[in-house]
Design a protein around this motif. Structure first.
Motif, PDB file in Angstrom:
ATOM      1  N   ALA A  28       0.825  -1.207   0.000  1.00 33.34           N
ATOM      2  CA  ALA A  28       0.000   0.000   0.000  1.00 33.34           C
ATOM      3  C   ALA A  28       0.856   1.253   0.000  1.00 33.34           C
ATOM      4  N   ARG A  29       1.922   1.263   0.762  1.00 28.83           N
ATOM      5  CA  ARG A  29       2.796   2.436   0.849  1.00 28.83           C
ATOM      6  C   ARG A  29       3.501   2.708  -0.478  1.00 28.83           C
ATOM      7  N   ARG A  30       3.864   1.640  -1.196  1.00 28.41           N
ATOM      8  CA  ARG A  30       4.577   1.834  -2.464  1.00 28.41           C
ATOM      9  C   ARG A  30       3.731   2.540  -3.515  1.00 28.41           C
ATOM     10  N   LEU A  31       2.415   2.508  -3.357  1.00 24.24           N
ATOM     11  CA  LEU A  31       1.539   3.145  -4.342  1.00 24.24           C
ATOM     12  C   LEU A  31       1.579   4.664  -4.277  1.00 24.24           C
ATOM     13  N   GLY A  32       2.052   5.225  -3.174  1.00 22.67           N
ATOM     14  CA  GLY A  32       2.056   6.672  -3.006  1.00 22.67           C
ATOM     15  C   GLY A  32       0.700   7.173  -2.527  1.00 22.67           C
ATOM     16  N   GLY A  33       0.541   8.477  -2.489  1.00 25.26           N
ATOM     17  CA  GLY A  33      -0.691   9.062  -1.980  1.00 25.26           C
ATOM     18  C   GLY A  33      -0.738   9.010  -0.472  1.00 25.26           C
ATOM     19  N   VAL A  34      -1.875   8.576   0.086  1.00 26.24           N
ATOM     20  CA  VAL A  34      -2.012   8.460   1.536  1.00 26.24           C
ATOM     21  C   VAL A  34      -2.617   7.104   1.889  1.00 26.24           C
ATOM     22  N   VAL A  35      -2.207   6.583   3.022  1.00 25.10           N
ATOM     23  CA  VAL A  35      -2.767   5.348   3.576  1.00 25.10           C
ATOM     24  C   VAL A  35      -3.220   5.658   4.997  1.00 25.10           C
ATOM     25  N   VAL A  36      -4.445   5.284   5.320  1.00 26.86           N
ATOM     26  CA  VAL A  36      -4.985   5.467   6.670  1.00 26.86           C
ATOM     27  C   VAL A  36      -5.241   4.075   7.251  1.00 26.86           C
ATOM     28  N   VAL A  37      -4.752   3.843   8.470  1.00 31.05           N
ATOM     29  CA  VAL A  37      -4.891   2.539   9.107  1.00 31.05           C
ATOM     30  C   VAL A  37      -5.663   2.714  10.409  1.00 31.05           C
ATOM     31  N   ASP A  38      -6.780   2.010  10.527  1.00 30.50           N
ATOM     32  CA  ASP A  38      -7.564   1.999  11.759  1.00 30.50           C
ATOM     33  C   ASP A  38      -7.045   0.863  12.632  1.00 30.50           C
ATOM     34  N   LEU A  39      -6.507   1.202  13.809  1.00 32.29           N
ATOM     35  CA  LEU A  39      -5.801   0.220  14.633  1.00 32.29           C
ATOM     36  C   LEU A  39      -6.502  -0.036  15.965  1.00 32.29           C
ATOM     37  N   PRO A  40      -6.372  -1.248  16.499  1.00 32.89           N
ATOM     38  CA  PRO A  40      -6.948  -1.551  17.806  1.00 32.89           C
ATOM     39  C   PRO A  40      -6.091  -0.996  18.939  1.00 32.89           C
ATOM     40  N   ARG A  41      -6.635  -1.002  20.148  1.00 30.75           N
ATOM     41  CA  ARG A  41      -5.891  -0.472  21.291  1.00 30.75           C
ATOM     42  C   ARG A  41      -4.858  -1.464  21.812  1.00 30.75           C
ATOM     43  N   ARG A  42      -5.081  -2.750  21.607  1.00 29.35           N
ATOM     44  CA  ARG A  42      -4.090  -3.743  22.043  1.00 29.35           C
ATOM     45  C   ARG A  42      -2.993  -3.829  20.981  1.00 29.35           C
ATOM     46  N   VAL A  43      -1.777  -4.099  21.423  1.00 32.31           N
ATOM     47  CA  VAL A  43      -0.644  -4.191  20.502  1.00 32.31           C
ATOM     48  C   VAL A  43      -0.103  -5.612  20.540  1.00 32.31           C
ATOM     49  N   ASP A  44      -0.357  -6.365  19.464  1.00 31.04           N
ATOM     50  CA  ASP A  44       0.253  -7.677  19.311  1.00 31.04           C
ATOM     51  C   ASP A  44       1.302  -7.585  18.210  1.00 31.04           C
ATOM     52  N   GLU A  45       1.821  -8.712  17.752  1.00 36.59           N
ATOM     53  CA  GLU A  45       2.906  -8.675  16.776  1.00 36.59           C
ATOM     54  C   GLU A  45       2.451  -8.063  15.452  1.00 36.59           C
ATOM     55  N   SER A  46       1.236  -8.373  15.021  1.00 35.29           N
ATOM     56  CA  SER A  46       0.744  -7.820  13.761  1.00 35.29           C
ATOM     57  C   SER A  46       0.516  -6.316  13.868  1.00 35.29           C
ATOM     58  N   VAL A  47      -0.047  -5.868  14.982  1.00 33.77           N
ATOM     59  CA  VAL A  47      -0.256  -4.433  15.175  1.00 33.77           C
ATOM     60  C   VAL A  47       1.086  -3.712  15.265  1.00 33.77           C
ATOM     61  N   ALA A  48       2.070  -4.335  15.904  1.00 32.46           N
ATOM     62  CA  ALA A  48       3.411  -3.736  15.972  1.00 32.46           C
ATOM     63  C   ALA A  48       3.995  -3.565  14.575  1.00 32.46           C
ATOM     64  N   GLU A  49       3.741  -4.523  13.672  1.00 30.46           N
ATOM     65  CA  GLU A  49       4.203  -4.387  12.288  1.00 30.46           C
ATOM     66  C   GLU A  49       3.559  -3.177  11.631  1.00 30.46           C
ATOM     67  N   ALA A  50       2.266  -2.986  11.888  1.00 29.65           N
ATOM     68  CA  ALA A  50       1.580  -1.829  11.313  1.00 29.65           C
ATOM     69  C   ALA A  50       2.118  -0.529  11.889  1.00 29.65           C
ATOM     70  N   LEU A  51       2.306  -0.483  13.200  1.00 30.62           N
ATOM     71  CA  LEU A  51       2.824   0.728  13.840  1.00 30.62           C
ATOM     72  C   LEU A  51       4.199   1.102  13.296  1.00 30.62           C
ATOM     73  N   ALA A  52       5.013   0.096  13.000  1.00 29.37           N
ATOM     74  CA  ALA A  52       6.375   0.351  12.521  1.00 29.37           C
ATOM     75  C   ALA A  52       6.385   1.025  11.155  1.00 29.37           C
ATOM     76  N   GLN A  53       5.292   0.906  10.392  1.00 27.27           N
ATOM     77  CA  GLN A  53       5.255   1.493   9.052  1.00 27.27           C
ATOM     78  C   GLN A  53       4.518   2.827   9.002  1.00 27.27           C
ATOM     79  N   LEU A  54       4.057   3.310  10.147  1.00 28.08           N
ATOM     80  CA  LEU A  54       3.344   4.582  10.174  1.00 28.08           C
ATOM     81  C   LEU A  54       4.318   5.756  10.156  1.00 28.08           C
ATOM     82  N   ASP A  55       3.909   6.816   9.501  1.00 31.67           N
ATOM     83  CA  ASP A  55       4.628   8.089   9.607  1.00 31.67           C
ATOM     84  C   ASP A  55       4.140   8.878  10.812  1.00 31.67           C
ATOM     85  N   LEU A  56       2.884   8.671  11.166  1.00 30.55           N
ATOM     86  CA  LEU A  56       2.257   9.465  12.228  1.00 30.55           C
ATOM     87  C   LEU A  56       1.092   8.679  12.811  1.00 30.55           C
ATOM     88  N   GLY A  57       0.953   8.717  14.130  1.00 24.91           N
ATOM     89  CA  GLY A  57      -0.185   8.097  14.782  1.00 24.91           C
ATOM     90  C   GLY A  57      -1.044   9.138  15.467  1.00 24.91           C
TER      91      GLY A  57
END
Length: 353
Positions: A217-246
Motif C-alpha cells: 500500500a505504501r509503495r503506491l504513493g498518496g495516503v494510507v490510513v490505518v484503523d488500529l486496535p488499542r491492544r498491541v500484538d505482533e501484527s499491530v506492531a508491524e503496522a505501527l512500525a510502518q506509520l509516519d504518524l499516529g
C-alpha cells in the motif's frame, strides 16, 4: 540479456513472481534506447563481454549462478553494473528489485494510523473521515482496517456488500504483495480503496501478512490510513512500525485519559510520532490542551462534534462525506498541514498543534 538457457529460465521465473514482463535479448539491442531507458537491465555472466562499450546507466545488474566465477568483478566494472548477483542466494532480493522497477517506485504514501484511547472514542469514524476527505481532494487513498474486532470499517462506508478482497484473502501472504494488484483487488468506495474484514470465521493475520500488505500500500504513493486496535500484538506492531504518524483519539474524561496512557505507552514502544486528537464534551476543568499535557504528547487538534452523523451514515453518507461539515473541515486541515510538512522535508504532521 543472456544466452544461458537455464539462467534465462530462472530470470523469467523471477520476473513472473514480481509481476513484470521482461524484454529478452542475447546481446545489446539494435535499438539502443531499450538499453538506455529500460527500468532495469539484467545481464547474464555469459553476455557481459558483449555489453562492453554500452552507455553507462543506473540499474544494471550482472547475474549468474556460479559462485566462484573468476573475474566476475572485473566484468561488472567493464559494463558499469551496480550489483553482482548470484542465484539462487539473491532470488528474494532480486524479485523485490524487479517489482520495484515494474511498479515505478516514487515517494511512499504518507501513512497515518488512528488509535482509540478507549473503546468508543471515535477512532474508526476519524479514520474513515480522513480517508474520504483525502480521496475527495484527488489523492490516491487506501483505508486499511487493522482491528479485527471493530466490526468492519467497510460498514461505516456503506460497502459491506461491495465486491473485492478482504483480510482473509491475504492471511497467508508472506512474500511481496504487488501494489497495483492489491489496489485493483480491493473494494472501491467513495473514491478510495478499502481493506476490511470478512463476515465469516475469525482469521488471524500473521505479522508477515500485515507487513507485506502495508508495504504494498505504501509503495503506491498518496495516503494510507490505518484503523488500529488499542491492544498491541505482533501484527499491530508491524503496522505501527510502518506509520509516519499516529493519532490517538481521546475523549475529555479522566478515565479515558487514564486508559489512553496505557495505549500510548504500548504504541510508543514502536511508533516514534504519536499525537493526541482530543474529543469533547469535556469533564469539568478539562480541555484539549489539558488532555495532551496529561498524556505527555503533542496535540494534533480537537475532533469537532458533528450533529446528525449517525443519521447521515444511515442515508449512505460516510464520516467526512459532507464536505462542509466540521469533521471534513478538520480532516482537510490535517492533510494540508501534514502533506505540506512532508513535502518540505520535515516530519509528517509537524506543526499540527
Amino acid at each position: 540479456m543472456t544466452e544461458d538457457v537455464e539462467l534465462l529460465d530462472d530470470l523469467l521465473r523471477l520476473c513472473a513472481a514480481a509481476g513484470a514482463e521482461p524484454e529478452v535479448h542475447h546481446s545489446l539491442p539494435e535499438n539502443r534506447g531499450s538499453w538506455e531507458h529500460a527500468p532495469m537491465v539484467l545481464v547474464g555472466d555469459d553476455a557481459a563481454q558483449r555489453c562492453r562499450g554500452a552507455v553507462r546507466r543506473r540499474g544494471v545488474m550482472l547475474v549468474g549462478r556460479d559462485q566462484d566465477a573468476p573475474d566476475v568483478w572485473r566484468r561488472a566494472v567493464e559494463i558499469g553494473a551496480e550489483y553482482v548477483l548470484r542465484l539462487p542466494d539473491s532470488e528474494s532480493w532480486l524479485v523485490d528489485q524487479i517489482a520495484n522497477a515494474a511498479e515505478g517506485v516514487g515517494r511512499p504514501a504518507l501513512t497515518v494510523g488512528v488509535i482509540g484511547g478507549r473503546g468508543g472514542s471515535g477512532a474508526s469514524t476519524l479514520a474513515c473521515a480522513l480517508a474520504v476527505t483525502a480521496a475527495r481532494a484527488g489523492r490516491r487513498t487506501m483505508l486499511i482496517d487493522g482491528d479485527p474486532l471493530g466490526g468492519g470499517i467497510d460498514v461505516l462506508l456503506g460497502g459491506e456488500r461491495a465486491e473485492g478482497m478482504r483480510w482473509p484473502d491475504f492471511a497467508h501472504s508472506k512474500g511481496r504483495v504487488g501494489g497495483g494488484a492489491l489496489e485493483e483487488s480491493l473494494p472501491a468506495l467513495h473514491g478510495l480503496r478499502v481493506l476490511s474484514w470478512g463476515r465469516d470465521d475469525w482469521v488471524v493475520i500473521p505479522p508477515q501478512a500485515m507487513r507485506a500488505v502495508l508495504a504494498a500500500a505504501r509503495r503506491l504513493g498518496g495516503v494510507v490510513v490505518v484503523d488500529l486496535p488499542r491492544r498491541v500484538d505482533e501484527s499491530v506492531a508491524e503496522a505501527l512500525a510502518q506509520l509516519d504518524l499516529g493519532l490517538l483519539v481521546v475523549p475529555g474524561e479522566l478515565r479515558a485519559v487514564a486508559a489512553a496512557k496505557r495505549v500510548a505507552s504500548m504504541a510508543g514502544m514502536v511508533l516514534n510520532d504519536l499525537r493526541v486528537v482530543s474529543r469533547g464534551p469535556y469533564a469539568a476543568g478539562l480541555d484539549e490542551r489539558w488532555v495532551a499535557q496529561a498524556l505527555g504528547l503533542p496535540l494534533a487538534g480537537e475532533l469537532p462534534l458533528e450533529a446528525g452523523l449517525s443519521g447521515a451514515q444511515d442515508g449512505g453518507v460516510p464520516p467526512g462525506g459532507s464536505a462542509r461539515g466540521p469533521l471534513a473541515r478538520f480532516c482537510a486541515a490535517f492533510w494540508e498541514r501534514a502533506l505540506a510538512s512532508e513535502g518540505a522535508g520535515g516530519r509528517a504532521g509537524g506543526g499540527l498543534s
